[in-house]
Every structure is written in C-alpha cells, then in structure tokens.
Scaffold this motif. Structure first.
Motif, PDB file in Angstrom:
ATOM      1  N   THR A  22       0.928  -1.259  -0.125  1.00  0.00           N
ATOM      2  CA  THR A  22      -0.045  -0.030   0.097  1.00  0.00           C
ATOM      3  C   THR A  22       0.896   1.324   0.216  1.00  0.00           C
ATOM      4  O   THR A  22       2.087   0.886   0.111  1.00  0.00           O
ATOM      5  N   HIS A  23       0.179   2.213  -0.022  1.00  0.00           N
ATOM      6  CA  HIS A  23       0.885   3.614  -0.222  1.00  0.00           C
ATOM      7  C   HIS A  23       1.589   3.686   1.211  1.00  0.00           C
ATOM      8  O   HIS A  23       2.970   4.164   1.301  1.00  0.00           O
ATOM      9  N   GLY A  24       0.920   3.426   2.271  1.00  0.00           N
ATOM     10  CA  GLY A  24       1.496   3.558   3.607  1.00  0.00           C
ATOM     11  C   GLY A  24       2.678   2.449   3.811  1.00  0.00           C
ATOM     12  O   GLY A  24       3.694   3.072   4.471  1.00  0.00           O
ATOM     13  N   ASP A  25       2.764   1.209   3.142  1.00  0.00           N
ATOM     14  CA  ASP A  25       3.549   0.432   3.398  1.00  0.00           C
ATOM     15  C   ASP A  25       5.150   1.025   2.686  1.00  0.00           C
ATOM     16  O   ASP A  25       5.986   0.839   3.163  1.00  0.00           O
ATOM     17  N   ILE A  26       4.615   1.451   1.544  1.00  0.00           N
ATOM     18  CA  ILE A  26       6.191   2.132   0.546  1.00  0.00           C
ATOM     19  C   ILE A  26       6.594   3.374   1.629  1.00  0.00           C
ATOM     20  O   ILE A  26       7.755   3.300   1.702  1.00  0.00           O
ATOM     21  N   HIS A  27       5.681   4.250   1.974  1.00  0.00           N
ATOM     22  CA  HIS A  27       6.213   5.307   2.784  1.00  0.00           C
ATOM     23  C   HIS A  27       6.942   4.790   4.253  1.00  0.00           C
ATOM     24  O   HIS A  27       7.955   5.348   4.312  1.00  0.00           O
ATOM     25  N   THR A  28       6.382   3.805   4.675  1.00  0.00           N
ATOM     26  CA  THR A  28       7.050   3.196   5.982  1.00  0.00           C
ATOM     27  C   THR A  28       8.561   2.785   5.669  1.00  0.00           C
ATOM     28  O   THR A  28       9.532   3.075   6.362  1.00  0.00           O
ATOM     29  N   GLU A  29       8.727   1.963   4.521  1.00  0.00           N
ATOM     30  CA  GLU A  29       9.949   1.491   3.998  1.00  0.00           C
ATOM     31  C   GLU A  29      11.001   2.618   3.482  1.00  0.00           C
ATOM     32  O   GLU A  29      12.124   2.361   3.903  1.00  0.00           O
ATOM     33  N   TRP A  34      16.819   1.839   7.107  1.00  0.00           N
ATOM     34  CA  TRP A  34      17.714   1.399   5.956  1.00  0.00           C
ATOM     35  C   TRP A  34      17.180   1.776   4.642  1.00  0.00           C
ATOM     36  O   TRP A  34      17.614   1.371   3.694  1.00  0.00           O
ATOM     37  N   GLY A  35      16.060   2.660   4.622  1.00  0.00           N
ATOM     38  CA  GLY A  35      15.481   2.943   3.222  1.00  0.00           C
ATOM     39  C   GLY A  35      14.865   2.213   2.421  1.00  0.00           C
ATOM     40  O   GLY A  35      14.210   1.089   2.847  1.00  0.00           O
ATOM     41  N   LYS A  36      14.975   2.511   1.035  1.00  0.00           N
ATOM     42  CA  LYS A  36      14.338   1.592  -0.012  1.00  0.00           C
ATOM     43  C   LYS A  36      14.875   0.084   0.083  1.00  0.00           C
ATOM     44  O   LYS A  36      15.868  -0.061   0.184  1.00  0.00           O
ATOM     45  N   ASN A  47       6.339  -5.303   6.919  1.00  0.00           N
ATOM     46  CA  ASN A  47       7.796  -4.548   7.319  1.00  0.00           C
ATOM     47  C   ASN A  47       7.742  -3.404   8.254  1.00  0.00           C
ATOM     48  O   ASN A  47       6.922  -2.848   8.238  1.00  0.00           O
ATOM     49  N   TYR A  48       8.846  -3.386   9.246  1.00  0.00           N
ATOM     50  CA  TYR A  48       8.751  -2.316  10.109  1.00  0.00           C
ATOM     51  C   TYR A  48       7.805  -2.102  11.077  1.00  0.00           C
ATOM     52  O   TYR A  48       7.335  -0.974  11.223  1.00  0.00           O
ATOM     53  N   VAL A  49       7.133  -3.246  11.385  1.00  0.00           N
ATOM     54  CA  VAL A  49       6.082  -3.136  12.217  1.00  0.00           C
ATOM     55  C   VAL A  49       6.355  -2.611  13.600  1.00  0.00           C
ATOM     56  O   VAL A  49       5.646  -2.038  14.581  1.00  0.00           O
ATOM     57  N   PHE A  50       7.541  -3.247  14.330  1.00  0.00           N
ATOM     58  CA  PHE A  50       8.002  -3.242  15.511  1.00  0.00           C
ATOM     59  C   PHE A  50       9.228  -2.074  15.736  1.00  0.00           C
ATOM     60  O   PHE A  50       9.177  -1.438  16.826  1.00  0.00           O
ATOM     61  N   SER A  51       9.961  -1.784  14.726  1.00  0.00           N
ATOM     62  CA  SER A  51      10.975  -0.969  14.860  1.00  0.00           C
ATOM     63  C   SER A  51      11.252  -0.490  13.188  1.00  0.00           C
ATOM     64  O   SER A  51      11.341  -1.252  12.318  1.00  0.00           O
ATOM     65  N   SER A  52      11.687   0.783  12.961  1.00  0.00           N
ATOM     66  CA  SER A  52      12.214   1.346  11.857  1.00  0.00           C
ATOM     67  C   SER A  52      13.612   0.789  11.462  1.00  0.00           C
ATOM     68  O   SER A  52      14.200   0.979  10.416  1.00  0.00           O
ATOM     69  N   TYR A  53      14.129   0.143  12.656  1.00  0.00           N
ATOM     70  CA  TYR A  53      15.618  -0.617  12.123  1.00  0.00           C
ATOM     71  C   TYR A  53      15.593  -1.963  11.978  1.00  0.00           C
ATOM     72  O   TYR A  53      16.532  -2.581  11.254  1.00  0.00           O
ATOM     73  N   THR A 106      17.588  -5.755   7.258  1.00  0.00           N
ATOM     74  CA  THR A 106      17.457  -4.719   6.284  1.00  0.00           C
ATOM     75  C   THR A 106      16.841  -4.664   4.932  1.00  0.00           C
ATOM     76  O   THR A 106      16.403  -3.866   4.352  1.00  0.00           O
ATOM     77  N   LEU A 107      16.540  -6.183   4.457  1.00  0.00           N
ATOM     78  CA  LEU A 107      15.906  -6.267   3.150  1.00  0.00           C
ATOM     79  C   LEU A 107      16.655  -5.614   1.891  1.00  0.00           C
ATOM     80  O   LEU A 107      16.178  -4.859   1.296  1.00  0.00           O
ATOM     81  N   SER A 108      17.989  -5.410   2.156  1.00  0.00           N
ATOM     82  CA  SER A 108      19.148  -5.078   1.101  1.00  0.00           C
ATOM     83  C   SER A 108      19.606  -5.994   0.275  1.00  0.00           C
ATOM     84  O   SER A 108      19.503  -7.288   0.625  1.00  0.00           O
ATOM     85  N   TYR A 109      19.787  -5.817  -0.748  1.00  0.00           N
ATOM     86  CA  TYR A 109      20.512  -6.947  -1.722  1.00  0.00           C
ATOM     87  C   TYR A 109      21.540  -7.411  -1.340  1.00  0.00           C
ATOM     88  O   TYR A 109      21.873  -8.597  -1.264  1.00  0.00           O
TER      89      TYR A 109
END
Length: 217
Positions: A22-29, A34-36, A47-53, A106-109
């Motif tokens: 959703t728009h909210g999910d992408i904004h949170t990410e 860790w950003g995009k 994603n990022y339900v408990f912490s932005s880290y 992180t969901l990083s590559y």
C-alpha cells in the motif's frame, strides 16, 4: 494499487510474497533506517512493524536460534575433538544464520546475498560431511571438486541473473540430495535406535518447514 505499479514504484525486480504494498507500506519503507528495499524478494511478514531498524522482525530474531545452535555445535565439536568436517558444518550453519539475520533486518540486496549464497555453500559442506569414511577415502577429492564447482557456478550465475527462483531450485537440488541421503542412512542404521530417531526427527522438521513455507514461495 495493482502489482505492476507497486513493483515499479518500490523496486523494479522486487517480488512481495504478501502481495502488493500500500501507499503506507512504501512510505514506511522509504522512511525507515535502511531506506528503500533493494532485495529482489520480500517475504510475507509486514515490514517495520516493531521498529524502523528491523524490516522483518520475526524473520530476523528467529535466526538467533540458528546462530545459537550452531555455536553450541561448535563448542561440542571442540569439546569432543570431532573431525573438521563437523566443525565446518556448524560454522557454515552459523554463517547462514548471521547472513539471514542481516537480510531480514535490512531487506537489502547485499544482505540477501549474505543469506542466500552461504545457503548454497553450506549445502555443499553438508553433502561432503555426510558420506561414510570409506566413501570419502575413495571419492573424497572428487566430492570436494564437484561441490566447490557447483557452488561456485551457482554463485556466479545467481549474482548475474538475480532470479530468486533460480536460487530456490539450486538450493532445492542440494537439500533434496541431503534428504535422500538421510533416508538412506536411516534405512542402513535401523538397528541403531538413537541415530534412527535423530534422522527421523531431522527429516520431519525439514519436510515440515517446507510444507509450511511452500504456499509463500
């Protein structure tokens, strides 16, 4: 928002197991620590339900069990002075656990590669460690060459094609070989109740985990 628009907005090659964001999910990410998301796959946990880290909280902390068990195995292997092949098994398992923690956090590559590539190499380590002493004495060098070549080829190809399905298939080939080997060992050692119980329990856990996760793949 349809799947195509969601994918092109957040990441051109990102596959989300939980469906379109959703728009909210992408904004949170995008506003997280860790950003995009740069990984090519995002599992069904929000994603990022408990912490932005921490991107995927439960997927992240569940890896602590893998790391802890691997560490315990290393300690026991040293205590009982087991062969190096057992040490390598526990060490490779620990590396997978650490890499998986980084990936799901992180969901990083880069994190994804630290998780998925060690899985391929760890399977090869286990495949080398499983045969009998007599088999390794006769074909040990051949097994090492085959396992290293397979892992190296898969690594190079996966880094180039970035196709998660390719990784799943390659890992599945190794895992299936291990399962078949366990079944063979179980039949050969039916007269050893303790070993048979361990093999049966391991098979049940592995196959159970596959059944639970198969709808998400």
């Amino acid at each position: 928002r349809d799947t195509h628009h969601q994918m092109t907005t957040s990441h051109p090659k990102l596959w989300r197991a939980g469906g379109p964001a959703t728009h909210g999910d992408i904004h949170t990410e995008l506003t997280s620590f860790w950003g995009k998301i740069t990984a090519t796959i995002d599992w069904c946990e929000r994603n990022y339900v408990f912490s932005s880290y921490i991107a995927e909280f439960w997927n992240t902390i569940s890896n602590f069990a893998i790391i802890a068990l691997a560490w315990y195995g290393l300690v026991q292997a040293r205590k009982y002075r087991l062969e190096m092949r057992f040490v390598m098994c526990y060490l490779s398992l620990m590396i997978v656990g650490i890499g998986s923690t980084i990936f799901h956090c992180t969901l990083s590559y880069a994190g994804q590669m630290l998780d998925e590539l060690p899985m391929i190499w760890a399977v090869s380590v286990f495949l080398y460690a499983m045969p009998t002493d007599a088999f390794r004495e006769k074909y040990g060098t051949t097994v090492i060459v085959v396992c290293v070549l397979y892992s190296a080829i898969v690594t190079v190809m996966y880094v180039q094609n970035k196709d998660a399905n390719f990784h799943e298939v390659c890992y599945g080939i190794g895992a299936t070989t291990i399962i078949l080997r366990c079944i063979y060992m179980y039949r050969e050692n039916s007269g050893m109740p303790q070993l048979a119980q361990v093999l049966k329990f391991a098979l049940a856990c592995y196959l159970g985990a596959f059944v639970v996760n198969s709808p998400k793949i």
